[in-house]
Design an enzyme around this catalytic site. Structure first.
Site, PDB file in Angstrom:
ATOM      1  N   TYR A 198       0.852  -1.198   0.000  1.00  0.00           N
ATOM      2  CA  TYR A 198       0.000   0.000   0.000  1.00  0.00           C
ATOM      3  C   TYR A 198       0.883   1.241   0.000  1.00  0.00           C
ATOM      4  O   TYR A 198       2.056   1.203   0.378  1.00  0.00           O
ATOM      5  CB  TYR A 198      -0.941   0.017   1.204  1.00  0.00           C
ATOM      6  CG  TYR A 198      -0.252   0.240   2.541  1.00  0.00           C
ATOM      7  CD1 TYR A 198      -0.066   1.530   3.049  1.00  0.00           C
ATOM      8  CD2 TYR A 198       0.199  -0.836   3.313  1.00  0.00           C
ATOM      9  CE1 TYR A 198       0.549   1.735   4.276  1.00  0.00           C
ATOM     10  CE2 TYR A 198       0.810  -0.641   4.526  1.00  0.00           C
ATOM     11  CZ  TYR A 198       0.993   0.651   5.005  1.00  0.00           C
ATOM     12  OH  TYR A 198       1.614   0.855   6.213  1.00  0.00           O
ATOM     13  N   CYS A 199       0.290   2.360  -0.438  1.00  0.00           N
ATOM     14  CA  CYS A 199       0.966   3.661  -0.389  1.00  0.00           C
ATOM     15  C   CYS A 199      -0.110   4.732  -0.250  1.00  0.00           C
ATOM     16  O   CYS A 199      -1.247   4.423   0.100  1.00  0.00           O
ATOM     17  CB  CYS A 199       1.859   3.888  -1.610  1.00  0.00           C
ATOM     18  SG  CYS A 199       1.008   3.756  -3.202  1.00  0.00           S
ATOM     19  N   THR A 200       0.215   5.978  -0.509  1.00  0.00           N
ATOM     20  CA  THR A 200      -0.721   7.078  -0.257  1.00  0.00           C
ATOM     21  C   THR A 200      -1.969   6.993  -1.131  1.00  0.00           C
ATOM     22  O   THR A 200      -3.096   6.952  -0.642  1.00  0.00           O
ATOM     23  CB  THR A 200      -0.036   8.436  -0.480  1.00  0.00           C
ATOM     24  OG1 THR A 200       1.164   8.485   0.274  1.00  0.00           O
ATOM     25  CG2 THR A 200      -0.953   9.579  -0.071  1.00  0.00           C
ATOM     26  N   GLY A 202      -1.801   4.998  -4.306  1.00  0.00           N
ATOM     27  CA  GLY A 202      -1.709   3.820  -5.168  1.00  0.00           C
ATOM     28  C   GLY A 202      -0.645   3.852  -6.235  1.00  0.00           C
ATOM     29  O   GLY A 202      -0.271   2.802  -6.785  1.00  0.00           O
ATOM     30  N   ILE A 227      -4.176   4.566   0.748  1.00  0.00           N
ATOM     31  CA  ILE A 227      -4.754   4.901   2.047  1.00  0.00           C
ATOM     32  C   ILE A 227      -5.944   5.839   1.887  1.00  0.00           C
ATOM     33  O   ILE A 227      -6.934   5.742   2.619  1.00  0.00           O
ATOM     34  CB  ILE A 227      -3.684   5.549   2.950  1.00  0.00           C
ATOM     35  CG1 ILE A 227      -2.514   4.578   3.161  1.00  0.00           C
ATOM     36  CG2 ILE A 227      -4.277   5.956   4.291  1.00  0.00           C
ATOM     37  CD1 ILE A 227      -1.268   5.236   3.715  1.00  0.00           C
TER      38      ILE A 227
END
Length: 343
Positions: A198-200, A202, A227
């Protein structure tokens, strides 16, 4: 033909206050083949400037990565323009959880070699052979599986203030640094473990998932929309929120709160705190975490030396900087020997 900002950030802020119009902070990205990034860049600037869109947008031959602030009354016109571009039609827009009318104060559309600085040679692997996208519900199920390894693809200063429970959070300064580190740590589990990332929003996972599949990982998943989208789905669907703390964002807000958990500490005194600031000494500008008490005692500076410089007049500070290049600390995020409690 105007292809640049005529107003300073200060002037723009005053106009925003005067207008009193609600604005929407949002982001989007897509990988696409853009033959002439310069023409595309100019096209975007002309149209978005007319709509008073502000933000930071990167355009490259491989696609577009955008963080924006759009006047709420002009959102439909903005969306209509996006949909008029074939590869942006119906692109997912990540609407910020917390809104701020001054999240951006200029429109910057910049041409880059890549829309994310990953340092990878894209010619050696298929960037379209990505991992499986999962929604918030499936993501929650996956990370409960003992055969899953959950990895945060963001940098140390991002995960420090907020991350998913049980996630591996690499202590790295750049996205590129994390790629090799994660592969090395999981080299013996490329076939028997599920790699969930996951990241901020995508975008980093798009490239990372393809890279790891190229490196031999058999079960690669990524949180769709990152997220930002996860928080929206959790709220709308009444799902269990497995994230803790804040989500770091790259605009004037610096972060948006996802839960009430405060998992970080002031870098100067060690007290519980998750508020990022930039050192008030313009020659330093170091990004670090500072509580209210330290902010007051240090005048929002990272060190006594910076506090002393910041107490000087503007002309005196300017004279001190004369003929000198920027300090490396300007480009650092929470890395400095003066930060006693940086963990």
């Amino acid at each position: 033909m105007q292809l640049y900002n005529k107003l300073s950030a200060k002037e723009r802020a005053a106009l925003i206050d005067e207008a009193g119009t609600e604005r929407l902070t949002l982001s989007f990205y897509t990988y696409a083949h853009i033959k002439n990034p310069e023409i595309f860049r100019n096209h975007l600037f002309i149209h978005w400037n007319e709509l008073n869109v502000l933000g930071r947008i990167y355009v490259a031959k491989e696609g577009i990565n955008a963080q924006l602030s759009v006047p709420a009354p002009d959102f439909e016109a903005f969306k209509k323009h996006l949909d008029s571009i074939s590869f942006l039609k119906n692109v997912r827009l990540n609407i910020a959880r917390e809104q701020d009318i001054k999240s951006f104060l200029k429109l910057k559309v910049k041409i880059r070699t890549k829309i994310v600085a990953d340092g990878l040679d894209d010619g050696i692997f298929d960037v379209t052979d990505k991992g499986i996208h999962v929604n918030a519900s499936t993501f929650n199920e996956l990370i409960e599986d003992p055969d899953t390894v959950l990895v945060d693809m963001r940098n140390h200063y991002e995960s420090e203030i907020g991350h998913f429970r049980g996630a591996v959070t690499p202590d790295v300064d750049t996205f590129r640094d994390s790629l090799d580190l994660i592969e090395e740590d999981l080299k013996d589990h490329k076939e028997d473990k599920k790699l969930v990332m996951y990241c901020t929003g995508g975008i980093r996972c798009e490239k990372a998932s393809a890279y790891y599949k190229h490196k031999g990982f058999k079960n690669v998943f990524q949180l769709e929309g990152g997220i930002i989208e996860y928080a929206r789905q959790v709220e709308e669907q009444g799902l269990e929120n497995k994230f803790m703390g804040k989500n770091f964002v790259f605009d004037h807000r610096r972060a948006e709160r996802i839960t009430d958990d405060v998992i970080a500490h002031c870098h100067q005194c060690g007290q519980s705190c998750d508020v990022h600031v930039n050192c008030a000494n313009e020659a330093c500008h170091l990004l670090f975490i500072q509580c209210e008490a330290c902010s007051e005692a240090m005048n929002t500076c990272c060190s006594v030396a910076c506090k002393e410089i910041n107490s000087l007049s503007y002309e005196e500070q300017k004279e001190l900087r004369k003929g000198k290049g920027n300090s490396n600390k300007i480009f650092k995020k929470g890395r400095s020997e003066v930060l006693k409690y940086k963990q």
